[in-house]
Design a protein around this motif. Structure first.
Motif, PDB file in Angstrom:
ATOM      1  N   ILE A  28       0.906  -1.412  -0.409  1.00 34.72           N
ATOM      2  CA  ILE A  28       0.132  -0.145  -0.239  1.00 34.72           C
ATOM      3  C   ILE A  28       1.308   1.135   0.199  1.00 34.72           C
ATOM      4  O   ILE A  28       0.136   2.366   0.394  1.00 34.72           O
ATOM      5  CB  ILE A  28      -0.838  -0.317   0.796  1.00 34.72           C
ATOM      6  CG1 ILE A  28      -0.173  -0.200   2.134  1.00 34.72           C
ATOM      7  CG2 ILE A  28      -2.146  -1.254   1.086  1.00 34.72           C
ATOM      8  CD1 ILE A  28      -1.287  -0.467   3.718  1.00 34.72           C
ATOM      9  N   SER A  29       2.243   1.616  -0.077  1.00 37.47           N
ATOM     10  CA  SER A  29       2.767   2.557   0.079  1.00 37.47           C
ATOM     11  C   SER A  29       3.360   2.965  -1.733  1.00 37.47           C
ATOM     12  O   SER A  29       4.362   3.617  -1.471  1.00 37.47           O
ATOM     13  CB  SER A  29       4.310   1.830   0.818  1.00 37.47           C
ATOM     14  OG  SER A  29       3.956   1.697   1.965  1.00 37.47           O
ATOM     15  N   SER A  30       2.954   1.793  -1.900  1.00 31.84           N
ATOM     16  CA  SER A  30       3.327   2.351  -4.238  1.00 31.84           C
ATOM     17  C   SER A  30       3.109   3.571  -4.668  1.00 31.84           C
ATOM     18  O   SER A  30       1.582   3.210  -4.835  1.00 31.84           O
ATOM     19  CB  SER A  30       3.548   0.909  -4.766  1.00 31.84           C
ATOM     20  OG  SER A  30       3.379   1.416  -6.142  1.00 31.84           O
ATOM     21  N   PHE A  31       2.736   4.524  -4.462  1.00 32.01           N
ATOM     22  CA  PHE A  31       2.096   5.631  -5.180  1.00 32.01           C
ATOM     23  C   PHE A  31       3.116   6.875  -5.750  1.00 32.01           C
ATOM     24  O   PHE A  31       4.505   6.841  -5.431  1.00 32.01           O
ATOM     25  CB  PHE A  31       1.000   6.492  -4.058  1.00 32.01           C
ATOM     26  CG  PHE A  31       1.639   6.580  -2.704  1.00 32.01           C
ATOM     27  CD1 PHE A  31       2.891   7.477  -2.644  1.00 32.01           C
ATOM     28  CD2 PHE A  31       1.353   5.845  -1.688  1.00 32.01           C
ATOM     29  CE1 PHE A  31       3.772   7.319  -1.510  1.00 32.01           C
ATOM     30  CE2 PHE A  31       2.223   5.266  -0.521  1.00 32.01           C
ATOM     31  CZ  PHE A  31       3.438   6.421  -0.266  1.00 32.01           C
ATOM     32  N   SER A  32       2.234   7.926  -6.818  1.00 34.27           N
ATOM     33  CA  SER A  32       3.307   9.002  -7.206  1.00 34.27           C
ATOM     34  C   SER A  32       3.477  10.149  -6.583  1.00 34.27           C
ATOM     35  O   SER A  32       2.628   9.556  -4.911  1.00 34.27           O
ATOM     36  CB  SER A  32       2.489   9.458  -8.267  1.00 34.27           C
ATOM     37  OG  SER A  32       1.596   9.192  -8.498  1.00 34.27           O
ATOM     38  N   ASP A  33       4.136  10.593  -6.496  1.00 37.01           N
ATOM     39  CA  ASP A  33       4.853  12.080  -5.292  1.00 37.01           C
ATOM     40  C   ASP A  33       4.044  13.189  -5.385  1.00 37.01           C
ATOM     41  O   ASP A  33       4.183  14.141  -5.418  1.00 37.01           O
ATOM     42  CB  ASP A  33       5.849  11.934  -4.930  1.00 37.01           C
ATOM     43  CG  ASP A  33       6.739  11.449  -4.056  1.00 37.01           C
ATOM     44  OD1 ASP A  33       5.612  10.673  -3.150  1.00 37.01           O
ATOM     45  OD2 ASP A  33       7.102  10.585  -3.772  1.00 37.01           O
ATOM     46  N   ASN A  34       3.512  13.410  -6.600  1.00 42.26           N
ATOM     47  CA  ASN A  34       2.300  14.293  -6.490  1.00 42.26           C
ATOM     48  C   ASN A  34       1.410  14.523  -5.558  1.00 42.26           C
ATOM     49  O   ASN A  34       1.353  15.009  -5.061  1.00 42.26           O
ATOM     50  CB  ASN A  34       1.244  14.432  -8.073  1.00 42.26           C
ATOM     51  CG  ASN A  34       0.599  13.126  -7.666  1.00 42.26           C
ATOM     52  OD1 ASN A  34      -0.111  12.209  -6.923  1.00 42.26           O
ATOM     53  ND2 ASN A  34      -0.655  13.536  -7.991  1.00 42.26           N
ATOM     54  N   SER A  35       1.919  16.127  -5.612  1.00 38.79           N
ATOM     55  CA  SER A  35       0.469  17.426  -4.448  1.00 38.79           C
ATOM     56  C   SER A  35      -0.862  17.583  -4.619  1.00 38.79           C
ATOM     57  O   SER A  35      -1.523  17.140  -5.836  1.00 38.79           O
ATOM     58  CB  SER A  35       1.553  18.344  -4.610  1.00 38.79           C
ATOM     59  OG  SER A  35       2.883  18.380  -4.356  1.00 38.79           O
ATOM     60  N   LEU A  36      -1.492  17.926  -3.102  1.00 39.05           N
ATOM     61  CA  LEU A  36      -2.629  18.184  -3.142  1.00 39.05           C
ATOM     62  C   LEU A  36      -2.865  18.943  -4.020  1.00 39.05           C
ATOM     63  O   LEU A  36      -2.420  20.262  -4.588  1.00 39.05           O
ATOM     64  CB  LEU A  36      -3.410  18.530  -1.983  1.00 39.05           C
ATOM     65  CG  LEU A  36      -4.958  18.595  -1.592  1.00 39.05           C
ATOM     66  CD1 LEU A  36      -5.172  17.008  -1.664  1.00 39.05           C
ATOM     67  CD2 LEU A  36      -4.815  19.444   0.105  1.00 39.05           C
ATOM     68  N   GLY A  37      -3.610  18.957  -5.518  1.00 36.43           N
ATOM     69  CA  GLY A  37      -4.108  19.958  -6.095  1.00 36.43           C
ATOM     70  C   GLY A  37      -5.363  20.883  -5.557  1.00 36.43           C
ATOM     71  O   GLY A  37      -5.511  21.944  -5.100  1.00 36.43           O
ATOM     72  N   TYR A  38      -6.634  20.308  -5.918  1.00 36.63           N
ATOM     73  CA  TYR A  38      -7.979  20.263  -5.732  1.00 36.63           C
ATOM     74  C   TYR A  38      -8.462  20.089  -4.140  1.00 36.63           C
ATOM     75  O   TYR A  38      -7.597  19.554  -3.526  1.00 36.63           O
ATOM     76  CB  TYR A  38      -9.490  19.540  -6.834  1.00 36.63           C
ATOM     77  CG  TYR A  38     -10.360  19.590  -5.911  1.00 36.63           C
ATOM     78  CD1 TYR A  38     -10.892  20.940  -5.777  1.00 36.63           C
ATOM     79  CD2 TYR A  38     -11.244  19.101  -5.737  1.00 36.63           C
ATOM     80  CE1 TYR A  38     -12.821  21.302  -5.305  1.00 36.63           C
ATOM     81  CE2 TYR A  38     -12.787  18.860  -5.320  1.00 36.63           C
ATOM     82  CZ  TYR A  38     -13.291  19.899  -4.986  1.00 36.63           C
ATOM     83  OH  TYR A  38     -14.610  20.519  -4.286  1.00 36.63           O
ATOM     84  N   ARG A  39      -8.606  21.433  -3.362  1.00 35.38           N
ATOM     85  CA  ARG A  39      -9.029  21.755  -2.126  1.00 35.38           C
ATOM     86  C   ARG A  39     -10.283  21.974  -1.599  1.00 35.38           C
ATOM     87  O   ARG A  39     -10.940  23.008  -2.103  1.00 35.38           O
ATOM     88  CB  ARG A  39      -7.933  22.333  -1.663  1.00 35.38           C
ATOM     89  CG  ARG A  39      -6.715  22.718  -1.705  1.00 35.38           C
ATOM     90  CD  ARG A  39      -5.575  23.028  -1.397  1.00 35.38           C
ATOM     91  NE  ARG A  39      -4.510  23.410  -1.733  1.00 35.38           N
ATOM     92  CZ  ARG A  39      -3.420  23.719  -1.402  1.00 35.38           C
ATOM     93  NH1 ARG A  39      -3.373  24.496  -0.646  1.00 35.38           N
ATOM     94  NH2 ARG A  39      -2.032  23.665  -2.175  1.00 35.38           N
ATOM     95  N   PRO A  40     -11.632  20.848  -1.695  1.00 31.43           N
ATOM     96  CA  PRO A  40     -12.768  21.356  -1.526  1.00 31.43           C
ATOM     97  C   PRO A  40     -12.772  22.426  -0.304  1.00 31.43           C
ATOM     98  O   PRO A  40     -12.575  22.195   0.610  1.00 31.43           O
ATOM     99  CB  PRO A  40     -13.475  19.898  -1.115  1.00 31.43           C
ATOM    100  CG  PRO A  40     -12.491  19.171  -0.760  1.00 31.43           C
ATOM    101  CD  PRO A  40     -10.907  20.336  -1.374  1.00 31.43           C
ATOM    102  N   SER A  41     -14.516  22.842  -0.524  1.00 29.05           N
ATOM    103  CA  SER A  41     -14.803  23.615   0.120  1.00 29.05           C
ATOM    104  C   SER A  41     -15.562  22.875   1.317  1.00 29.05           C
ATOM    105  O   SER A  41     -16.366  21.800   1.547  1.00 29.05           O
ATOM    106  CB  SER A  41     -16.437  24.074  -0.015  1.00 29.05           C
ATOM    107  OG  SER A  41     -15.577  25.537  -1.415  1.00 29.05           O
ATOM    108  N   PRO A  42     -14.676  23.296   2.290  1.00 26.37           N
ATOM    109  CA  PRO A  42     -15.503  22.793   3.754  1.00 26.37           C
ATOM    110  C   PRO A  42     -16.804  22.463   3.814  1.00 26.37           C
ATOM    111  O   PRO A  42     -17.814  21.613   4.407  1.00 26.37           O
ATOM    112  CB  PRO A  42     -15.005  22.891   5.175  1.00 26.37           C
ATOM    113  CG  PRO A  42     -13.596  23.821   3.999  1.00 26.37           C
ATOM    114  CD  PRO A  42     -13.558  24.181   3.012  1.00 26.37           C
ATOM    115  N   SER A  43     -18.122  23.843   3.561  1.00 22.96           N
ATOM    116  CA  SER A  43     -19.471  23.957   3.288  1.00 22.96           C
ATOM    117  C   SER A  43     -19.535  22.321   3.062  1.00 22.96           C
ATOM    118  O   SER A  43     -21.349  22.844   3.078  1.00 22.96           O
ATOM    119  CB  SER A  43     -19.515  25.257   2.869  1.00 22.96           C
ATOM    120  OG  SER A  43     -19.308  25.026   1.678  1.00 22.96           O
ATOM    121  N   LEU A  44     -18.942  22.026   1.657  1.00 22.01           N
ATOM    122  CA  LEU A  44     -19.950  20.795   1.150  1.00 22.01           C
ATOM    123  C   LEU A  44     -20.459  19.770   1.770  1.00 22.01           C
ATOM    124  O   LEU A  44     -21.356  19.429   1.957  1.00 22.01           O
ATOM    125  CB  LEU A  44     -18.798  21.023   0.041  1.00 22.01           C
ATOM    126  CG  LEU A  44     -18.498  21.752  -1.649  1.00 22.01           C
ATOM    127  CD1 LEU A  44     -18.246  20.691  -2.475  1.00 22.01           C
ATOM    128  CD2 LEU A  44     -19.796  22.137  -1.558  1.00 22.01           C
TER     129      LEU A  44
END
Length: 394
Positions: A28-44
């Protein structure tokens, strides 16, 4: 029976050992190192999160001791580790303190632990961390963000690996939402987003009848599904991704059912494990984001509603659900409720909710729930499963 129970016990022990092993951790430690892009509105998530209107400050927490209490009761432990309390924090709270709490959690729980990595807790934690990115992610240093991104993806990989084994359909729905959100936030269409959307199709096919009503005929589950389908649609919309037609279609059917069950009478029908809870906040949430449902039919999902100017008669006229959807079902075909001048005149008796208590089976099995009794015989028979829940046999 003894052999079957022994086999089940040994199987679970072997699986528990595997999940804690280095082999699984590597998987489960296999993944790419891309960063957080879309950040949803907490109000949703206002439709899902029940938090105190009085906002609290992160400084009110004992930052040094928060993860050192392993003797917490299960409910308190789950609430703490799901991080849904983040939605109650004032945005003026210290980002550094919030991120320090998360960092301490990562240090203690980086590898799989049965308590803190339970399926539904992991799903809720991912949703909470990403949805509160202004506190959990913004202005963090490079090392922190790298650890944050990696533990998110590691937990998502765990969800993907375990989701087929989860017995609870509700947990699958929460896990599916978490996987979709991670796919949107990390722009990982190939692995996370597509997996989540395909899983959503399977949930629809498995859980809903041809009219888009939950096969369990459970009203609480109807509201639960409506909330999560709307939430996923709003995430897709806000992140400027295409919204699949099957999501719009299911929201339409769920909205029709919600209008039929609740909005036409503004009273809870206490059939099949439903609770007497207000849905006014959900009404306001749906109206705020532009959802308007109307349904003037008299029968849906096995329920019939007959209205005059002053009287409403509500009846359970449906058949008992399939065994695998019957854990919340209550015997009582033709049980009814009457609402007079906006007040409940005749109510369904409901049943004892604690499924580990003997009253649960007794109160679910009797047909004396404001209903017609013929020859003192229940309309359904229940059997107890290995997990102690009672279900309708086929």
């Amino acid at each position: 029976m003894v052999f079957k129970n022994t086999f089940f016990f040994l199987k679970e022990r072997i699986r528990s050992f595997y999940l804690k092993s280095k082999i699984y951790d590597k998987k489960i430690s296999s993944f790419s190192d891309n960063s957080l892009g879309y950040r949803p509105s907490p109000s949703l998530l206002d439709c899902l999160i029940k938090y105190d209107k009085k906002r609290i400050n992160i400084e009110d927490y004992s930052l040094k001791e928060i993860w050192n209490n392993d003797s917490l009761k299960k409910k308190d432990f789950n609430n703490l580790n799901s991080f849904f309390w983040l939605f109650s924090l004032d945005l003026k709270s210290s980002k550094k303190d919030t991120q320090d709490i998360i960092l301490k959690w990562i240090e203690k729980n980086h590898n799989y632990k049965s308590r803190s990595w339970e399926f539904d807790i992991v799903a809720k934690r991912i949703i909470a961390w990403i949805s509160n990115s202004k506190l959990t992610y913004e202005d963090g240093d490079i090392i922190y963000k790298k650890k944050f991104n990696r533990i998110i993806k590691k937990q998502i990989n765990h969800l993907i690996n375990e989701i087929e084994r989860s017995e609870w359909v509700d947990d699958k729905m929460i896990g599916c939402a978490a996987i979709i959100l991670a796919g949107l936030s990390y722009q990982d269409n190939e692995r996370y987003l597509n997996f989540g959307l395909n899983l959503l199709k399977k949930i629809i096919k498995f859980s809903f009848d041809n009219n888009g009503f939950p096969k369990s005929r459970n009203i609480r589950q109807l509201n639960f599904y409506l909330k999560y389908f709307v939430l996923i649609r709003e995430w897709l919309k806000e992140s400027q991704n295409e919204i699949p037609e099957y999501i719009d279609e299911n929201i339409y059917y769920l909205g029709q059912a919600y209008s039929f069950i609740w909005q036409n009478n503004n009273k809870n029908f206490l059939f099949n494990g439903n609770h007497n809870a207000e849905n006014i906040e959900l009404d306001l949430y749906l109206k705020k984001i532009g959802y308007n449902f109307k349904n003037q039919s008299n029968e849906l999902g096995g329920y019939a509603v007959l209205n005059t100017k002053k009287i409403s008669l509500i009846m359970d006229v449906g058949s008992s659900p399939d065994k695998k959807f019957s854990s919340d079902y209550q015997a009582g075909s033709l049980s009814f409720e009457i609402i007079s001048n906006g007040k409940k005149l005749v109510s369904n008796s409901g049943y004892f909710q604690d499924f580990k208590h003997q009253l649960n089976s007794l109160s679910k099995s009797t047909a004396t729930h404001s209903t017609l009794v013929i020859d003192d015989t229940s309309s359904c028979k229940f059997t107890r499963e290995l997990n102690l829940q009672s279900k309708v046999p086929q």
